[in-house]
Design a protein around this motif. Structure first.
Motif, short mmCIF file in Angstrom:
data_model
loop_
_atom_site.label_atom_id
_atom_site.label_comp_id
_atom_site.label_asym_id
_atom_site.label_seq_id
_atom_site.Cartn_x
_atom_site.Cartn_y
_atom_site.Cartn_z
N GLY A 1 0.83 -1.28 0.06
CA GLY A 1 -0.12 0.02 0.01
C GLY A 1 0.76 1.08 0.03
N THR A 2 0.14 2.43 -0.42
CA THR A 2 0.78 3.69 -0.30
C THR A 2 -0.15 4.80 0.04
N ALA A 3 0.23 5.62 0.95
CA ALA A 3 -0.57 6.65 1.48
C ALA A 3 0.33 7.73 1.98
N THR A 4 -0.41 8.81 2.31
CA THR A 4 0.62 10.01 2.86
C THR A 4 -0.16 10.24 4.61
N SER A 5 0.62 10.12 5.36
CA SER A 5 0.61 10.41 7.04
C SER A 5 0.15 9.19 7.72
N ALA A 6 -0.65 8.17 6.87
CA ALA A 6 -1.18 7.13 7.70
C ALA A 6 -1.59 5.96 6.69
N LEU A 7 -1.05 5.01 6.92
CA LEU A 7 -1.19 3.72 6.00
C LEU A 7 -1.83 2.32 6.72
N PHE A 8 -2.53 1.71 6.38
CA PHE A 8 -3.38 0.60 7.05
C PHE A 8 -3.47 -0.49 5.89
N ILE A 9 -2.68 -1.66 6.30
CA ILE A 9 -2.78 -2.74 5.24
C ILE A 9 -3.27 -3.98 6.01
N SER A 10 -3.92 -4.66 5.23
CA SER A 10 -4.43 -6.05 6.00
C SER A 10 -4.46 -6.93 4.99
N GLY A 11 -4.47 -8.31 5.30
CA GLY A 11 -4.86 -9.37 4.58
C GLY A 11 -4.88 -10.78 5.28
N SER A 12 -5.51 -11.92 4.61
CA SER A 12 -5.53 -13.09 5.35
C SER A 12 -5.12 -14.07 4.48
N ALA A 13 -4.48 -15.14 5.03
CA ALA A 13 -4.24 -16.41 4.34
C ALA A 13 -4.24 -17.68 5.08
N GLY A 14 -4.48 -18.57 4.29
CA GLY A 14 -4.63 -20.19 5.00
C GLY A 14 -3.18 -20.40 5.82
N ALA A 15 -3.46 -21.14 6.81
CA ALA A 15 -2.60 -21.58 7.78
C ALA A 15 -2.74 -22.93 8.27
N ILE A 16 -1.55 -23.41 8.83
CA ILE A 16 -1.57 -25.01 9.17
C ILE A 16 -1.68 -24.90 10.60
N LYS A 17 -2.46 -25.70 11.42
CA LYS A 17 -2.53 -25.52 12.83
C LYS A 17 -1.10 -26.02 13.32
#
Length: 114
Positions: free
Chosen positions: A72-88
């Motif tokens: 991501g790109t922004a000025t002053s504040a940036l929030f990036i989120s995401g999810s992915a599969g994982a193994i217990k």
């Protein structure tokens, strides 16, 4: 004379304290977060750098294998989120890097077990 002197001293102290606060530098803040819900890894990063351009990439790693990447790109504040599969029972590492105001940074990585 004494009655005039005390208020003048107080005004002078007040002016000095205001100038000191105004000159205080603003810090860049980077907060990566990794959590798990069942077999899903939830990744996020919040970056604040007042008045500066922020470019960042967030990478989720399983050992030496890149699972997913978000940018991501922004000025002053940036929030990036995401999810992915994982193994217990397995460990994952979230790494964040990029530039703030044209200066490269790498945040401290965050790890967790699913």
């Amino acid at each position: 004379m004494k009655k005039r002197f005390v208020p003048l001293v107080l005004v002078f102290i007040l002016i000095l304290s205001l100038r000191a606060n105004a000159a205080e530098p603003r810090a860049n803040l980077v907060y990566p977060k990794l959590s798990f819900e069942n077999t899903t890894a939830n990744c996020s990063v919040t970056i604040t750098a007042p008045g500066k351009e922020i470019k960042a990439t967030m990478n989720l790693w399983y050992g030496n294998r890149l699972i997913d990447s978000w940018s991501g790109t922004a000025t002053s504040a940036l929030f990036i989120s995401g999810s992915a599969g994982a193994i217990k029972g397995e460990e994952y590492v979230l790494r964040v890097s990029g530039t703030i105001g044209g200066v490269a940074f790498t945040a401290e990585s965050v790890s967790g077990i699913c």
